[in-house]
Structure formats: C-alpha cells, structure tokens
Motif scaffolding. Structure first.
Motif, PDB file in Angstrom:
ATOM      1  N   SER A  11       0.838   3.948  -2.929  1.00 41.22           N
ATOM      2  CA  SER A  11       0.471   5.328  -2.592  1.00 41.22           C
ATOM      3  C   SER A  11       1.549   6.308  -3.031  1.00 41.22           C
ATOM      4  CB  SER A  11       0.205   5.463  -1.091  1.00 41.22           C
ATOM      5  OG  SER A  11      -0.923   4.698  -0.722  1.00 41.22           O
ATOM      6  N   GLU A  12       2.814   5.921  -2.860  1.00 35.95           N
ATOM      7  CA  GLU A  12       3.930   6.780  -3.289  1.00 35.95           C
ATOM      8  C   GLU A  12       3.879   7.068  -4.782  1.00 35.95           C
ATOM      9  OE1 GLU A  12       7.534   4.801  -2.156  1.00 35.95           O
ATOM     10  OE2 GLU A  12       7.250   5.220  -0.024  1.00 35.95           O
ATOM     11  N   ASP A  30       0.830  -1.200   0.000  1.00 32.55           N
ATOM     12  CA  ASP A  30       0.000   0.000   0.000  1.00 32.55           C
ATOM     13  C   ASP A  30       0.869   1.255   0.000  1.00 32.55           C
ATOM     14  OD1 ASP A  30      -1.498   2.291   1.558  1.00 32.55           O
ATOM     15  OD2 ASP A  30      -3.052   0.978   0.752  1.00 32.55           O
ATOM     16  N   ALA A  31       1.913   1.253   0.811  1.00 31.41           N
ATOM     17  CA  ALA A  31       2.813   2.418   0.875  1.00 31.41           C
ATOM     18  C   ALA A  31       3.474   2.673  -0.475  1.00 31.41           C
ATOM     19  CB  ALA A  31       3.869   2.211   1.956  1.00 31.41           C
ATOM     20  N   HIS A  73      -1.221   5.965  -7.015  1.00 25.43           N
ATOM     21  CA  HIS A  73      -2.347   5.130  -7.416  1.00 25.43           C
ATOM     22  C   HIS A  73      -3.431   5.118  -6.347  1.00 25.43           C
ATOM     23  CE1 HIS A  73      -0.534   3.687 -11.054  1.00 25.43           C
ATOM     24  NE2 HIS A  73       0.579   3.406 -10.391  1.00 25.43           N
ATOM     25  N   ARG A  74      -4.696   5.086  -6.801  1.00 26.51           N
ATOM     26  CA  ARG A  74      -5.832   4.987  -5.893  1.00 26.51           C
ATOM     27  C   ARG A  74      -6.119   3.510  -5.655  1.00 26.51           C
ATOM     28  NH1 ARG A  74     -10.883   4.022  -6.030  1.00 26.51           N
ATOM     29  NH2 ARG A  74     -12.375   4.903  -4.593  1.00 26.51           N
ATOM     30  N   ILE A  75      -6.082   3.111  -4.403  1.00 22.26           N
ATOM     31  CA  ILE A  75      -6.229   1.715  -4.020  1.00 22.26           C
ATOM     32  C   ILE A  75      -7.646   1.502  -3.512  1.00 22.26           C
ATOM     33  CG2 ILE A  75      -5.381  -0.088  -2.468  1.00 22.26           C
ATOM     34  CD1 ILE A  75      -2.819   1.951  -2.340  1.00 22.26           C
TER      35      ILE A  75
END
Length: 136
Positions: free
Chosen positions: A67-68, A63-64, A71-73
């Motif tokens: 996110s960097e 996720d990290a 991207h929308r998760i």
C-alpha cells in the motif's frame, strides 16, 4: 498495546487436556491436548496458533508495504507451516499467493522479503523463517 490469552490445563501431559481463551473471546475455552498437538485429536495446538499468528501478521505487513508503494491489492493469501522437531520450532515457512496490479515480480519479491523480516511475529520467532511467493 498489550494482548493476552489464557491457558488452563488439567491432568497429565498425555491424558489431560486444556482450554485456551483469548482476550477477544475469538478462542473461548477452545480445547487442546496431547492428541491435538502430536496426533490427530480434536482441538487446536500451540504450533497451529503460531502458524495462524505468523500468517496473519506477515500478510498485514506485506499489505502495508504494498500500500505504501501505491499498488492496488486484489488479494494476498498466506499459508504458514510451522515445523516442530524434537520439541523445538525449527522453522516457519510462509507460502504466499497474491494478485496485485502493476507490480513486477522483482519488486514483489523484495517486499515479501521485507515483510518476512519486519512483521512482529517474525521478529519474535527464533527460528529459520522462509517464504515462497507468487503473483497470480
């Protein structure tokens, strides 16, 4: 940062039982035994806890990295299978399913591999670690 857990065991390896308590009290006197580890007894076991730790750690690391890159998760789901053979954890297999907007499979696979190598639990384990990931 330091975290802790306590194990208390009473009795012989096959007939005894133990209780696990974590600092957060998420596990609070949680039962474990020979039967819960090597058969189908009630309670947890060390390998199941390692699997939970690896799945959770890897998912947060992935996720990290996602996110960097902006991207929308929507979600990431990771299942970890720990293989205990002849008293040794010989592998940790991560199965990943994710829904992420605007990412190619190639970039996703690269970030999965990066997370697999860089999450703290992966670094801790001295075992073969593999992952199988798919976008949904």
């Amino acid at each position: 940062m330091k975290r802790q857990a306590t194990a208390v065991w009473q009795g012989t390896i096959k007939e005894g039982s133990g209780k696990l308590t974590t600092q957060s009290k998420t596990l609070d006197g949680t039962q474990y035994s020979f039967k819960s580890r090597f058969e189908e007894g009630v309670g947890t076991n060390p390998e199941e806890l390692v699997a939970a730790a690896h799945a959770g750690c890897f998912t947060m690391q992935l996720d990290a990295f996602l996110s960097e890159t902006g991207h929308r998760i929507e979600f990431i789901e990771t299942t970890c299978k720990i293989d205990l053979t002849d008293g040794t954890i010989v592998s940790s297999e991560l199965e990943v399913s994710a829904k992420i907007e605007g990412i190619s499979d190639e970039e996703f696979q690269e970030l999965v591999t990066k997370a697999e190598k860089n999450c703290p639990i992966s670094k801790l384990l001295n075992a073969k670690i593999t992952s199988n990931a798919k976008l949904v």
